[in-house]
Design an enzyme around this catalytic site. Structure first.
Site, PDB file in Angstrom:
ATOM      1  N   TYR A 143       6.366  67.202  53.924  1.00 60.04           N
ATOM      2  CA  TYR A 143       7.059  65.956  53.660  1.00 60.04           C
ATOM      3  C   TYR A 143       8.203  65.628  54.729  1.00 60.04           C
ATOM      4  CZ  TYR A 143       9.470  62.083  51.285  1.00 60.04           C
ATOM      5  OH  TYR A 143       9.977  61.030  50.809  1.00 60.04           O
ATOM      6  N   ASP A 238      11.776  70.153  60.901  1.00 64.45           N
ATOM      7  CA  ASP A 238      12.379  69.361  59.964  1.00 64.45           C
ATOM      8  C   ASP A 238      13.219  70.229  58.919  1.00 64.45           C
ATOM      9  OD1 ASP A 238      13.141  67.852  57.739  1.00 64.45           O
ATOM     10  OD2 ASP A 238      11.233  66.988  57.480  1.00 64.45           O
ATOM     11  N   LYS A 266      20.102  67.126  52.840  1.00 68.76           N
ATOM     12  CA  LYS A 266      20.383  67.929  51.587  1.00 68.76           C
ATOM     13  C   LYS A 266      21.911  68.443  51.617  1.00 68.76           C
ATOM     14  CE  LYS A 266      15.806  67.185  50.076  1.00 68.76           C
ATOM     15  NZ  LYS A 266      14.710  67.091  50.633  1.00 68.76           N
TER      16      LYS A 266
END
Ligand SMILES: *Cc1c(COP(=O)(O)O)cnc(C)c1O
Length: 429
Positions: A143, A238, A266
């Site tokens: 994702y 990523d 994050k």
């Protein structure tokens, strides 16, 4: 025990689609009512009915120091008192950029944004602008945020282009995205043999955390690095989830790979909206205002958010931080495996740094297809049994779990005694 949460969920569904501002929060995978939280402190969350939980979600990764860390809060409060946003450069952004570039040797220059999705979307545009090519390679189960090019599943054959996974994404948007199987070096070889000169970028989660937790082979990583170098394609790690989470140098440090671009999010915001993308200086030089690839953001590098991130990162980068966090995570995971074994439940688990995977199957999965064969029903029963006993796991069997530096022996003890009863209940049901 969740009366107030139920009332709030009812009311929310009238004014917020599905009652939530991000779909996985709605508990659709596990059923039941999402828990509404009132506060968090360290490893613990308190819901609106006053129930307490040991938290293994950590806001999906950012809360690596635990909730409401007193020193982080006090730095954030001071920053807020100096002004919430200027839309002009601040010294804090320089400090953050220096911290990221010294921690991650592959990142020579970095730009701050406000979310992980924004970071990946921008990195892909930059890779396309830099190479002058259009094709993107991604992997099933990874994702990268909700941007159009990336909401895509595999086409009908291994080397056919992808189809949108969301309504509202025109097929044209995903017709340049090739979706391959994660952890399958041969497929990547085949894709480069066929399309090499047209591939702008390969983007992946260098340890996958959005299909539960899947650690790829060193061979997979080495193959990607070699092929991207040979064909002049941009390798994008990523690390929105893995950055400053699996180790001080992210997954690139663990596997010894130097990606061309890296995306972050994050943990680097410590619970506030910060994302980043960065990497090779010659690629970053293509970005506006230096180069022709446009990218911008009114709140990018926001001083309060960046302060939360800096306060978090400084503590995460202290010597020994990941040794302690990794040991704590291993203790949780090994304890869960032991309890499942005693209950006779097919179960396994694994971890890296402060990130873990739990699987209701006999062996640790290494592919998306293997993840899909875990026993979802058993997970859902376990999830609710744990929730009732004060342990908050991610409400889906396809999410990774997170341990924070605030988790200690007392939290592990509470978790494992809840797990003993919960596994027994899974077997009985
Ligand atoms: C969470 C995540 C994103 C998206 O980040 P947001 O801040 O939710 O936009 C992108 N990539 C990975 C690997 C993620 O885990």
């Amino acid at each position: 025990m969740h009366e107030r949460s139920r009332q709030l969920f009812e009311a929310s569904q009238r004014v917020i689609p599905g009652g939530v501002n991000s779909p996985v929060r709605a508990f659709q995978a596990v059923g039941g009512t999402p828990v509404f939280f009132r506060e968090g402190k360290g490893a613990w969350l308190v819901d609106v009915d006053g129930n307490r939980y040991v938290d293994y979600v950590g806001s999906w990764g950012p809360m690596i120091l635990g909730h409401a860390h007193p020193e982080v809060l006090s730095e954030v409060a001071s920053a807020a008192a100096r002004g919430l946003s200027f839309g002009a450069p601040t010294e804090l952004e320089l400090e953050m950029a220096e911290l990221i570039t010294t921690s991650l040797p592959s990142v020579e220059q970095v730009r701050l944004v406000s979310s992980g999705a924004e970071a990946v979307m921008s990195a892909l545009r930059l890779a396309r602008g830099f190479t002058g090519r259009s094709l993107i390679v991604k992997f099933e189960g990874c994702y990268h945020g909700h941007s159009d090019f990336l909401l895509v599943k595999a086409g009908s054959g291994a080397l056919t282009f992808g189809n949108p996974t969301s309504a509202g994404v025109p097929a044209e948007m995903t017709s340049k995205t090739l979706v391959l199987d994660y952890n399958d070096p041969q497929q990547v070889e085949d894709a480069f043999r066929r399309f090499g000169p047209e591939i702008a970028a390969v983007v992946l989660e260098p340890v996958a955390g959005n299909m539960n937790f899947v650690r790829p082979s060193q061979e997979f990583h080495d193959t990607l690095r070699r092929l991207c170098t040979e064909h002049g394609s941009v390798l994008i790690f990523d690390e929105v989830m893995t950055g400053f989470r699996v180790g001080a140098q992210g997954a690139q440090g663990v596997f010894g790979i130097r990606p061309d671009l890296t995306t972050l999010g994050k943990v680097i915001g410590g619970g506030m909206p910060v994302g980043a993308f960065g990497g090779r200086r010659d690629i970053m030089a293509r970005l506006a205002p230096l180069g022709p690839v446009y990218q911008a953001g009114t709140l990018s590098g926001n001083p309060v958010a960046v302060t939360a991130g800096l306060a978090t990162l400084k503590r995460v980068l202290a010597p020994g931080f990941f040794d302690t966090l990794g040991k704590m995570t291993t203790t949780v995971v090994e304890g869960l495996v032991r309890e499942a074994g005693l209950a006779g439940i097919p179960f396994c688990a694994t971890s890296l740094g402060g990130m873990f995977g739990l699987y209701f199957r006999a062996t640790v999965p290494t592919t998306f297809a293997e993840v899909m064969t875990s026993d979802k029903e058993a997970f859902n029963r376990f999830f609710h049994a744990m929730l009732r006993r004060g342990v908050y796991l991610a409400p889906s069997s396809f999410e990774a779990g997170f341990v924070s530096a605030a988790h200690g022996p007392a939290e592990i003890e509470a978790t494992l005694s809840a797990a003993r009863e919960s596994f027994a209940q899974v077997r009985a049901d």
